[in-house]
Design an enzyme around this catalytic site. Structure first.
Site, PDB file in Angstrom:
ATOM      1  N   HIS A  95       0.759  -1.105  -0.001  1.00  0.00           N
ATOM      2  CA  HIS A  95      -0.086   0.019  -0.057  1.00  0.00           C
ATOM      3  C   HIS A  95       0.879   1.184   0.255  1.00  0.00           C
ATOM      4  O   HIS A  95       0.311   2.324   0.210  1.00  0.00           O
ATOM      5  CB  HIS A  95      -0.871   0.243   1.297  1.00  0.00           C
ATOM      6  CG  HIS A  95      -2.073  -0.907   1.265  1.00  0.00           C
ATOM      7  ND1 HIS A  95      -3.193  -0.785   0.718  1.00  0.00           N
ATOM      8  CD2 HIS A  95      -2.157  -2.306   1.710  1.00  0.00           C
ATOM      9  CE1 HIS A  95      -3.909  -1.891   0.855  1.00  0.00           C
ATOM     10  NE2 HIS A  95      -3.377  -2.779   1.386  1.00  0.00           N
TER      11      HIS A  95
ATOM     12  N   LYS B 172     -14.624   8.269  -3.708  1.00  0.00           N
ATOM     13  CA  LYS B 172     -16.014   8.671  -3.055  1.00  0.00           C
ATOM     14  C   LYS B 172     -16.447   9.987  -3.398  1.00  0.00           C
ATOM     15  O   LYS B 172     -17.749  10.297  -3.613  1.00  0.00           O
ATOM     16  CB  LYS B 172     -15.731   8.927  -1.545  1.00  0.00           C
ATOM     17  CG  LYS B 172     -15.249   7.483  -0.999  1.00  0.00           C
ATOM     18  CD  LYS B 172     -14.546   7.594   0.519  1.00  0.00           C
ATOM     19  CE  LYS B 172     -13.894   6.255   1.059  1.00  0.00           C
ATOM     20  NZ  LYS B 172     -13.070   6.324   2.014  1.00  0.00           N
TER      21      LYS B 172
ATOM     22  N   LYS C 237      -8.553  14.148   4.429  1.00  0.00           N
ATOM     23  CA  LYS C 237      -7.633  12.868   4.587  1.00  0.00           C
ATOM     24  C   LYS C 237      -6.740  12.930   5.899  1.00  0.00           C
ATOM     25  O   LYS C 237      -6.578  14.156   6.204  1.00  0.00           O
ATOM     26  CB  LYS C 237      -6.872  12.580   3.048  1.00  0.00           C
ATOM     27  CG  LYS C 237      -6.268  14.155   2.738  1.00  0.00           C
ATOM     28  CD  LYS C 237      -5.606  13.734   1.483  1.00  0.00           C
ATOM     29  CE  LYS C 237      -6.524  13.812   0.083  1.00  0.00           C
ATOM     30  NZ  LYS C 237      -6.650  12.541  -0.777  1.00  0.00           N
ATOM     31  N   ARG C 238      -5.833  11.861   5.921  1.00  0.00           N
ATOM     32  CA  ARG C 238      -4.752  12.111   6.830  1.00  0.00           C
ATOM     33  C   ARG C 238      -3.944  13.325   6.623  1.00  0.00           C
ATOM     34  O   ARG C 238      -3.635  13.866   5.288  1.00  0.00           O
ATOM     35  CB  ARG C 238      -3.914  10.847   7.181  1.00  0.00           C
ATOM     36  CG  ARG C 238      -4.522   9.782   7.943  1.00  0.00           C
ATOM     37  CD  ARG C 238      -5.000  10.180   9.161  1.00  0.00           C
ATOM     38  NE  ARG C 238      -3.694  10.322  10.079  1.00  0.00           N
ATOM     39  CZ  ARG C 238      -3.271   9.318  11.019  1.00  0.00           C
ATOM     40  NH1 ARG C 238      -4.061   8.446  11.057  1.00  0.00           N
ATOM     41  NH2 ARG C 238      -1.908   9.472  11.522  1.00  0.00           N
TER      42      ARG C 238
ATOM     43  N   LYS D 203       0.627  14.642   1.059  1.00  0.00           N
ATOM     44  CA  LYS D 203      -0.825  14.948   0.674  1.00  0.00           C
ATOM     45  C   LYS D 203      -1.075  16.533   0.357  1.00  0.00           C
ATOM     46  O   LYS D 203      -1.903  16.848  -0.213  1.00  0.00           O
ATOM     47  CB  LYS D 203      -1.821  14.314   1.890  1.00  0.00           C
ATOM     48  CG  LYS D 203      -1.713  12.795   1.766  1.00  0.00           C
ATOM     49  CD  LYS D 203      -2.581  12.286   2.526  1.00  0.00           C
ATOM     50  CE  LYS D 203      -2.694  10.838   3.098  1.00  0.00           C
ATOM     51  NZ  LYS D 203      -3.106   9.853   1.898  1.00  0.00           N
TER      52      LYS D 203
ATOM     53  N   THR E 285      -8.797   6.530  -1.901  1.00  0.00           N
ATOM     54  CA  THR E 285     -10.021   6.204  -2.129  1.00  0.00           C
ATOM     55  C   THR E 285     -11.039   7.331  -2.057  1.00  0.00           C
ATOM     56  O   THR E 285     -12.101   7.193  -2.423  1.00  0.00           O
ATOM     57  CB  THR E 285     -10.105   5.028  -1.234  1.00  0.00           C
ATOM     58  OG1 THR E 285      -9.541   5.149   0.015  1.00  0.00           O
ATOM     59  CG2 THR E 285      -9.422   3.613  -1.644  1.00  0.00           C
TER      60      THR E 285
HETATM   61  C1  26V Z   1       1.613   2.138   8.114  1.00  0.00           C
HETATM   62  C2  26V Z   1       2.142   1.929   9.426  1.00  0.00           C
HETATM   63  C3  26V Z   1       3.740   2.120   9.598  1.00  0.00           C
HETATM   64  C4  26V Z   1       3.946   1.546  11.213  1.00  0.00           C
HETATM   65  C5  26V Z   1       2.976   2.118  12.117  1.00  0.00           C
HETATM   66  C6  26V Z   1       1.548   1.869  11.994  1.00  0.00           C
HETATM   67  C7  26V Z   1       1.083   1.940  10.548  1.00  0.00           C
HETATM   68  C8  26V Z   1      -0.112   1.955  10.114  1.00  0.00           C
HETATM   69  C9  26V Z   1      -0.501   1.838   8.835  1.00  0.00           C
HETATM   70  C10 26V Z   1       0.504   2.099   7.697  1.00  0.00           C
HETATM   71  C11 26V Z   1       0.031   1.940   6.445  1.00  0.00           C
HETATM   72  C12 26V Z   1       0.457   2.932   5.460  1.00  0.00           C
HETATM   73  C13 26V Z   1      -0.199   2.582   4.065  1.00  0.00           C
HETATM   74  C14 26V Z   1      -1.339   3.175   3.649  1.00  0.00           C
HETATM   75  O1  26V Z   1      -2.370   3.431   4.547  1.00  0.00           O
HETATM   76  N1  26V Z   1      -1.452   3.366   2.423  1.00  0.00           N
HETATM   77  C15 26V Z   1      -2.610   3.854   1.843  1.00  0.00           C
HETATM   78  O2  26V Z   1      -3.415   2.693   1.381  1.00  0.00           O
HETATM   79  C16 26V Z   1      -4.679   3.063   0.842  1.00  0.00           C
HETATM   80  C17 26V Z   1      -5.548   2.018   0.343  1.00  0.00           C
HETATM   81  O3  26V Z   1      -4.721   1.308  -0.682  1.00  0.00           O
HETATM   82  C18 26V Z   1      -4.440   4.056  -0.568  1.00  0.00           C
HETATM   83  O4  26V Z   1      -5.557   4.295  -1.176  1.00  0.00           O
HETATM   84  C19 26V Z   1      -3.524   5.145  -0.253  1.00  0.00           C
HETATM   85  O5  26V Z   1      -2.954   5.775  -1.482  1.00  0.00           O
HETATM   86  C20 26V Z   1      -2.042   4.812   0.707  1.00  0.00           C
HETATM   87  O6  26V Z   1      -1.630   5.786   1.125  1.00  0.00           O
END
Ligand code: 26V
Length: 810
Positions: A356, A656, A544-545, A550, A652
């Protein structure tokens, strides 16, 4: 079940009395919510049991989607919708004197996810059930979800989100399904009957108790399971302390606290990986508990183990659950007596992995020593996987030490989880075409060459049931009137709307609905901010976050520029704009938090300034969440999708907004690229660097932010306002850090580089909005094409191209 209003009312009254011992007249909204929720869950229970029986009879493959996050939000409205009783309940409650919308507000918004990744998992669950696939979620039942955000004096303040304070009517605690997860200790190995046997000793045992939530599909009859695991202490004397030894009461309390912390809270930082022991514990807890329960179910079938990959699929949502790979190896070898080769063959035919993000700072790498201490047997297995993989590489690339070290799973003193995930799975997918291309051609190039058929793309999607049917009933009704209702089960048929894009009466109706939604949001904002919101202004939304890539910063810098223009020329001709922001920053992400403060500071200055005469207004809505998104998105005219090209894997939110008729201002990033492929330049507002250019700058250099600052007087004026005393910078150094990140740190996210084209594109939007007929045409074209982004479409592709499963028909 109740198919008509009168029966509903009667059943509901009885249930209320039975549940609460109160007559209707004394019931509060919370009482109504609880009773209704319980009633719906009980009703779903029958179908839940039947679905599981159907799975048993079908003997087909079941897929388990392992994810550290399921950002499901509120369930009542969606469950009523999927069960086909939404209208009956709405009208029935109205007769009884209650408004369903208010009742829905009683539900805690389950924020068990950070953002895109967690929300995607929730949309996938909805599509899996609605399309009648045997696909379940495996997650963690965090006691605290993502923090609640308050804005105090313009700053973000984080409060704990104790969502379980309210009874969770959807979950069922299944003590009979509990398993034990083991941490710490050491491994003894010895030979027995000519085999090397491994024994985990002196470990600390944790009780994993599942809480099951029914995932109700759109025809109500198909109900899958989201199984969330909770960590609890074992109270059997002498069994629980592991290396702590002894059994005195203090030690027990210490043990209990440490165990319960495992499922206590969701890590709130999704942008920066940190090697925290507790996070590793959470990950193994999820993987081990989930797998043990799956294997137990498989064992009941009494089938030989080589059929396991035909019966079970394990999907990992990012690298967070990668430990399913060594954990499955452990179970197959140590508990089921298989050889390494047999176990490896089975494992790699079961696991599939979605990547992701390509942000290197988010890639997980665990310290070898930490894994070794916490999970001694798992580390031995990872070492063996690595050793065998490196031997393969040496055969394939003899003497190419550099390549081998670039691809190794263990490098230096770290375990690279993405490498382990790729090596241990049979499918690796990216989440949008561009993202997959970057993975294959750049980030994971060496792996793509080594495993030529392993990488594939699955562009993300969103459930149109939540994001259109539930969030925007008036638009749903209008679509039904125009093209009938088949699109609800075949969302790509929304394309049939295109033929109405120039139809004045249809346009009028779309416009009326947007206005109605804007009025509703305006009221909501006014109630929170105590200020009027102009429903005739353009609602320009960035939710968004909060993250550098972003580029909320680009948005607010443009707003400051607009403000400067108005101050210089108060009679400037522009369509009034209401800029709406919503974003949570990771608590430790200082620059992101400063950006929130900047947005709020500018909002304060601009909203109060009489010269502006309401031409620009800015609102930062606190605590952005799934339920807030449902209120905001249907009311948006403009959708801000302005990430630095190459950085947003898919996005995403973009989908929406499109589905609700907003027009996108965006970069050629993530799924925006595919949106553009469908609707073309005429129907969205593209600007900025392309991914290729950004990546080349990173690779070869040649970008000098300071030159742009020196050359673009508008930008210089804006940036100077951040650091020189004036209305935005009130004699503090609050925004120095932002200023320095742009100029001294050379603007990592190309905010300055894209500024000019962003400003120009906003001028274009202003011009386009004045031609309402044309705007509405664009809006209808967007809605019509958005069906392609339904997660039903995405999930069908996962099912046929990755998991090899078909719907389990009745
Ligand atoms: C990473 C980490 C790193 C360590 C600590 C906790 C934590 C929690 C979540 C993440 C995930 C980051 C990746 C993410 O959220 N990617 C997003 O995924 C979406 C669904 O595929 C996508 O639409 C977004 O563009 C993408 O940034």
């Amino acid at each position: 079940m109740f198919n008509d209003k009168e029966t509903f009312k009667q059943v509901f009254r009885e249930k209320l009395i039975g549940n609460l011992g109160k007559p209707l007249e004394e019931a509060s909204n919370a009482d109504i919510y609880n009773t209704l929720g319980n009633m719906i869950r009980e009703n779903a229970g029958k179908h839940w049991v039947e679905t599981n029986q159907r799975f048993k009879a079908d003997k087909g493959k079941q897929v388990y989607y392992f994810s550290m996050e399921f950002l499901i939000g509120r369930l009542l409205g969606n469950n009523l919708l999927n069960m086909g009783v939404l209208e009956v309940v709405r009208e029935g409650l109205a007769d009884l004197g209650f408004c369903l919308k208010d009742i829905e507000e009683e539900e805690a918004d389950a924020g068990l996810g950070n953002g895109g990744l967690g929300r995607l998992a929730a949309c996938f669950l909805d599509s899996l059930a609605s399309l009648q696939y045997a696909g379940h979620g495996t997650g963690i039942r965090y006691k605290y979800g993502l923090f609640e955000q308050k804005i105090v004096d313009g700053y973000q303040v984080e409060l704990p989100d104790y969502w379980l304070q309210k009874e969770n009517v959807w979950e069922v605690r299944r003590e009979d399904k509990q398993v034990e997860v083991k941490f710490w200790g050491h491994v003894d190995s010895y030979e027995k009957d000519g085999r090397l046997v491994f024994e985990h000793k002196d470990y600390e045992a944790v009780r994993a108790v599942p809480y099951d939530i029914p995932v109700i599909g759109a025809d109500r009859r198909h109900v899958n399971t989201l199984r969330n695991w909770s960590a609890e202490s074992i109270t059997q004397p002498g069994r629980m302390f592991g290396s702590r030894g002894g059994s005195d009461y203090h030690k027990f309390l210490e043990y209990k606290r440490s165990v319960e912390s495992i499922s206590e809270f969701l890590y709130p930082d999704d942008s920066q990986y940190e090697g925290k022991l507790l996070r590793l514990k959470q990950q193994y807890f999820l993987c081990s508990a989930g797998l043990q329960s799956i294997i137990r179910t498989f064992d009941k079938l009494g089938l030989p183990y080589d059929t396991l990959p035909d019966k079970v699929g394990l999907h990992i949502n990012d690298t967070h659950p990668t430990l399913v790979i060594p954990e499955l190896m452990r179970i197959l070898m140590d508990l089921k007596g298989m050889s390494w080769d047999e176990a490896w063959d089975i494992t790699t035919r079961m696991v599939s992995y979605t990547n992701h993000t390509i942000l290197s700072e988010a890639l997980e790498k665990w310290p070898v020593t930490m894994v070794k201490e916490l999970l001694p047997r798992i580390q031995l297995i990872i070492e063996e996987i690595n050793a065998r993989f490196c031997r393969e590489l040496m055969d394939r690339y003899p003497g190419n030490q550099e390549r081998i070290s670039q691809m190794a799973i263990i490098y230096g003193d770290q375990v690279r989880m993405a490498h382990l995930a790729i090596v241990g799975s049979y499918s690796v997918n990216g989440v949008a075409a561009l993202h997959t291309e970057i993975l294959q051609k750049r980030e994971m190039k060496l792996f793509d060459e080594y495993y030529p058929h392993r990488f594939n793309n699955k562009t993300n999607g969103i459930t149109h049931r939540r994001w259109l049917l539930h969030a925007n009933p008036p638009l749903t009704n209008l679509i039904n009137e125009a093209i009938g209702t088949r699109w609800i089960t075949h969302p790509q048929e929304m394309i049939g709307l295109i033929k109405y894009c120039e139809d004045s009466s249809f346009q009028e109706k779309v416009s009326g609905i947007k206005r109605q939604n804007k009025l509703r949001l305006a009221e909501f904002i006014s109630s929170k901010h105590g200020e009027k919101v102009d429903p005739d202004s353009i609602f320009d939304v960035h939710v968004k976050r909060l993250h550098g890539y972003k580029r909320q910063l680009l948005n607010i810098l443009h707003i400051i520029h607009l403000y400067n223009q108005i101050k210089a020329n108060p009679s400037m001709d522009m369509v009034p704009r209401t800029f709406i922001f919503g974003a949570k920053a990771a608590p430790s992400y200082h620059l992101a938090k400063r950006t929130i403060k900047l947005i709020n500071t500018v909002a304060d200055v601009v909203n109060k300034d009489p010269d502006v005469k309401g031409k620009v207004r800015i609102f930062f809505l606190e605590n952005y969440s799934v339920s807030l998104a449902e209120k905001i998105i249907p009311a948006a005219d403009v959708s801000e999708q302005i990430s630095t090209a190459s950085k947003e894997a898919s996005g995403t939110g973009n989908m929406k907004f499109m589905m609700n008729g907003a027009l996108t201002i965006g970069t050629m990033d993530g799924a925006n690229v595919e949106m553009h492929e469908m609707i073309g330049d005429d129907n969205m507002f593209l600007f900025g660097l392309r991914a290729e250019q950004v990546l080349d700058y990173y690779q070869y250099g040649g970008y000098y932010a300071r030159n742009i600052y020196n050359e673009d007087s508008r930008l210089k004026e804006v940036l100077d306002q951040l650091v020189t005393p004036g209305p935005i910078c009130c004699h503090t150094q609050e925004f120095d850090q932002i200023f320095h990140s742009l100029l001294d740190n050379n603007d990592e996210y190309f905010v300055l580089k894209d500024f000019a084209s962003y400003v120009e594109t906003h001028v274009e939007i202003d011009r386009a909005y004045r031609n309402q007929k044309d705007w509405l045409k664009k809006s209808i074209i967007n809605i019509g094409h958005s069906g392609k982004f339904s997660s039903d479409n995405t999930i069908s592709r996962y099912a046929s191209e990755i998991w090899n499963i078909s719907p389990v028909k009745f």
